[in-house]
Design a protein around this motif. Structure first.
Motif, PDB file in Angstrom:
ATOM      1  N   TYR A   8       0.858  -1.184   0.000  1.00 46.42           N
ATOM      2  CA  TYR A   8       0.000   0.000   0.000  1.00 46.42           C
ATOM      3  C   TYR A   8       0.893   1.233   0.000  1.00 46.42           C
ATOM      4  O   TYR A   8       1.812   1.327   0.820  1.00 46.42           O
ATOM      5  N   VAL A   9       0.614   2.166  -0.915  1.00 50.55           N
ATOM      6  CA  VAL A   9       1.419   3.388  -0.998  1.00 50.55           C
ATOM      7  C   VAL A   9       0.542   4.580  -0.622  1.00 50.55           C
ATOM      8  O   VAL A   9      -0.639   4.623  -0.964  1.00 50.55           O
ATOM      9  N   LEU A  10       1.137   5.538   0.078  1.00 54.08           N
ATOM     10  CA  LEU A  10       0.410   6.700   0.584  1.00 54.08           C
ATOM     11  C   LEU A  10       0.532   7.871  -0.380  1.00 54.08           C
ATOM     12  O   LEU A  10       1.644   8.277  -0.727  1.00 54.08           O
ATOM     13  N   LEU A  36     -10.997   4.209 -10.276  1.00 58.77           N
ATOM     14  CA  LEU A  36     -10.061   3.960  -9.178  1.00 58.77           C
ATOM     15  C   LEU A  36      -9.173   2.739  -9.406  1.00 58.77           C
ATOM     16  O   LEU A  36      -8.262   2.487  -8.636  1.00 58.77           O
ATOM     17  N   CYS A  37      -9.438   1.978 -10.458  1.00 58.11           N
ATOM     18  CA  CYS A  37      -8.708   0.722 -10.678  1.00 58.11           C
ATOM     19  C   CYS A  37      -7.962   0.744 -12.002  1.00 58.11           C
ATOM     20  O   CYS A  37      -8.532   1.088 -13.037  1.00 58.11           O
ATOM     21  N   THR A  38      -6.683   0.376 -11.945  1.00 53.94           N
ATOM     22  CA  THR A  38      -5.865   0.203 -13.147  1.00 53.94           C
ATOM     23  C   THR A  38      -5.313  -1.209 -13.102  1.00 53.94           C
ATOM     24  O   THR A  38      -4.824  -1.657 -12.060  1.00 53.94           O
ATOM     25  N   LEU A  54      -5.250  -0.288  -7.101  1.00 50.27           N
ATOM     26  CA  LEU A  54      -6.561   0.154  -6.653  1.00 50.27           C
ATOM     27  C   LEU A  54      -6.418   1.363  -5.736  1.00 50.27           C
ATOM     28  O   LEU A  54      -5.887   1.240  -4.629  1.00 50.27           O
ATOM     29  N   GLU A  55      -6.868   2.523  -6.218  1.00 52.65           N
ATOM     30  CA  GLU A  55      -6.818   3.739  -5.414  1.00 52.65           C
ATOM     31  C   GLU A  55      -7.869   3.669  -4.309  1.00 52.65           C
ATOM     32  O   GLU A  55      -8.891   3.007  -4.454  1.00 52.65           O
ATOM     33  N   GLN A  56      -7.604   4.372  -3.217  1.00 50.71           N
ATOM     34  CA  GLN A  56      -8.500   4.440  -2.058  1.00 50.71           C
ATOM     35  C   GLN A  56      -8.810   3.053  -1.497  1.00 50.71           C
ATOM     36  O   GLN A  56      -9.911   2.781  -1.034  1.00 50.71           O
ATOM     37  N   THR A  63      -3.189   3.586  -1.839  1.00 51.70           N
ATOM     38  CA  THR A  63      -3.405   2.815  -3.065  1.00 51.70           C
ATOM     39  C   THR A  63      -2.770   1.442  -2.889  1.00 51.70           C
ATOM     40  O   THR A  63      -1.614   1.335  -2.471  1.00 51.70           O
ATOM     41  N   SER A  64      -3.529   0.408  -3.215  1.00 52.11           N
ATOM     42  CA  SER A  64      -3.022  -0.961  -3.167  1.00 52.11           C
ATOM     43  C   SER A  64      -2.345  -1.295  -4.499  1.00 52.11           C
ATOM     44  O   SER A  64      -2.857  -0.949  -5.564  1.00 52.11           O
TER      45      SER A  64
END
Length: 124
Positions: A8-10, A36-38, A54-56, A63-64
């Motif tokens: 997970y990145v901030l 929100l998904c790439t 996956l953002e949020q 982001t995961s």
């Protein structure tokens, strides 16, 4: 070896994550199923690996990045997190141990890497 890797990145833009993947691996394809998904497919040592960004995923700011393969170049989530921190220069969190070895592990026990250093912490 872990069956997959997830970090997970901030507050890290997806474009920066894609740039890291392109610099580090061969980026085969990329799509955006939702805002929100790439999804991406990368190649590592002749193995295709699906990556979901996956953002949020954890609150609004995390982001995961999920590498859905046991063929990643990392031994575990923490090794991946260290490389991601160096490349992305944003706080990275991951599970303290692989889920497979859970045992007596506190489910809120995570590993955090940021500009102040790295180590275990409770994420709740």
């Amino acid at each position: 070896m872990q069956t997959d890797i997830e970090i997970y990145v901030l507050s890290c833009p997806t474009a920066n994550i894609i740039a890291w993947l392109e610099e580090t691996f061969t980026l085969i394809s990329q799509s955006s199923p939702s805002n929100l998904c790439t999804k991406a497919v990368i190649e590592v040592d002749n193995h295709k690996i699906e990556v979901t960004i996956l953002e949020q995923a954890a609150g609004k700011r995390f982001t995961s990045i999920w590498f859905n393969s046991d063929k990643t170049p990392w031994e575990d989530d923490i090794t991946c997190a260290k490389q991601a921190f160096r490349a992305l220069n944003c706080e990275v969190r991951c599970n303290f141990q692989g889920w497979e070895e859970e045992g007596n592990q506190d489910p809120d026990q995570w590993w955090r890497i940021n500009s102040h250093g790295e180590g275990p912490f409770i994420w709740n």
